[in-house]
Enzyme design. Sequence first.
Site, PDB file in Angstrom:
ATOM      1  N   GLY A  78      34.444  41.007  37.166  1.00 35.61           N
ATOM      2  CA  GLY A  78      33.133  41.639  37.153  1.00 35.61           C
ATOM      3  C   GLY A  78      32.076  40.600  37.548  1.00 35.61           C
ATOM      4  N   SER A 126      38.881  36.405  39.853  1.00 35.12           N
ATOM      5  CA  SER A 126      37.529  36.670  40.330  1.00 35.12           C
ATOM      6  C   SER A 126      36.532  36.096  39.324  1.00 35.12           C
ATOM      7  CB  SER A 126      37.352  38.178  40.541  1.00 35.12           C
ATOM      8  OG  SER A 126      36.204  38.464  41.289  1.00 35.12           O
ATOM      9  N   TRP A 127      35.639  36.893  38.754  1.00 31.17           N
ATOM     10  CA  TRP A 127      34.766  36.385  37.696  1.00 31.17           C
ATOM     11  C   TRP A 127      35.584  35.819  36.541  1.00 31.17           C
ATOM     12  CZ3 TRP A 127      30.598  34.347  35.936  1.00 31.17           C
ATOM     13  CH2 TRP A 127      30.343  34.360  34.563  1.00 31.17           C
ATOM     14  N   ASP A 177      41.118  37.650  51.547  1.00 30.03           N
ATOM     15  CA  ASP A 177      40.186  38.054  50.497  1.00 30.03           C
ATOM     16  C   ASP A 177      38.777  38.054  51.066  1.00 30.03           C
ATOM     17  OD1 ASP A 177      38.542  38.273  48.238  1.00 30.03           O
ATOM     18  OD2 ASP A 177      39.888  37.082  46.985  1.00 30.03           O
ATOM     19  N   HIS A 221      41.692  40.898  47.705  1.00 31.91           N
ATOM     20  CA  HIS A 221      41.143  40.360  46.471  1.00 31.91           C
ATOM     21  C   HIS A 221      41.711  40.978  45.201  1.00 31.91           C
ATOM     22  CE1 HIS A 221      38.083  38.440  43.971  1.00 31.91           C
ATOM     23  NE2 HIS A 221      37.780  39.619  43.439  1.00 31.91           N
TER      24      HIS A 221
END
Length: 328
Positions: A56, A123-124, A275, A303
Amino acid sequence: MDRLAGQIGGTSSHGRLHPMVEPFDRRVIDVGDGHRLHVEQSGNPDGVPVIVLHGGPGGGCSPYMRRFFDPAHYRAILFDQRGCGRSQPHAAVIANTTQHLIADIECIRHALGIERAILFGGSWGATLALAYAQAHPETVEAMVLRGVFLGRRAELDWFYGGGVARFFPDRWAEFQAPIPEAERGDMIAAYYRRLFSGDRGQETRFALPWLIWENALAGLEITGPGHAPPEYARTFARLENHYFAHGCFLDEGQLLRDRHRIEHIPAVIVQGRYDMVCPPSAAWELAEGWDRAELRLVPASGHALSEPRIAAELVRVMDGFRDVAQRA
């Protein structure tokens, strides 16, 4: 687990997701500031702890995330970060910064009696894993990172400043369409004004194009959702925009600057070759010169955690850790 460090290479795992299991423990942990976090544990209560950090910001956890860990070997800890998923209050950005999330991981670790754990984040979630590990390196056994995002201005400009738009001009036009032309020079700020307008209807309307823009580019096969539950979209968009509008509450370049604090920790970085959300250059920079880090560039992959080759590689990594520990 101590012998894990130098033995994170090959594995005989076929990369198949493990069977779905139900948590053996669900609880709510009050972390202060009015925030209450939903936390679950699955697998082996006496197994190797793995703390799962979702993306996120604002994505929340899903049962799918339990399937990366052999339930006979691992004790998987999933939690929804402040303001999202089943944590309360929803979409709240007060007392919601990277430093708060780092403190929350510490609170969870103490509450569950965990001395050291593997961090598993994408990711985050990879950003948060790195930030937490640099703050508390003594508590981290190893890291498994996917789709690396280092929270820098250049990475935000790539995704929200027109960089990736060169590959997806049609999607970019859809993302820009709700914003007046005069405000399109800073799309994060333009959406911020609407996502935090105080008008719940307007916030929800502008949340959907924000969500669609990211989800549409997350997979190699571009199939972005045509809709999403309004409350989920509003929560995700507000939290993500809040973090990005504030530079992820990190100093510019901080995660590379402070990498020396974690260079003794073994890490495997799983990165999609194509990605478009978090291009491989960030993963390359992170791994370069980190002797205990292994970068695995996955062909024909983007991704998303659900990309077949990405998912299979992550299972191989975790099965490889398991096999090393069992041989020790």
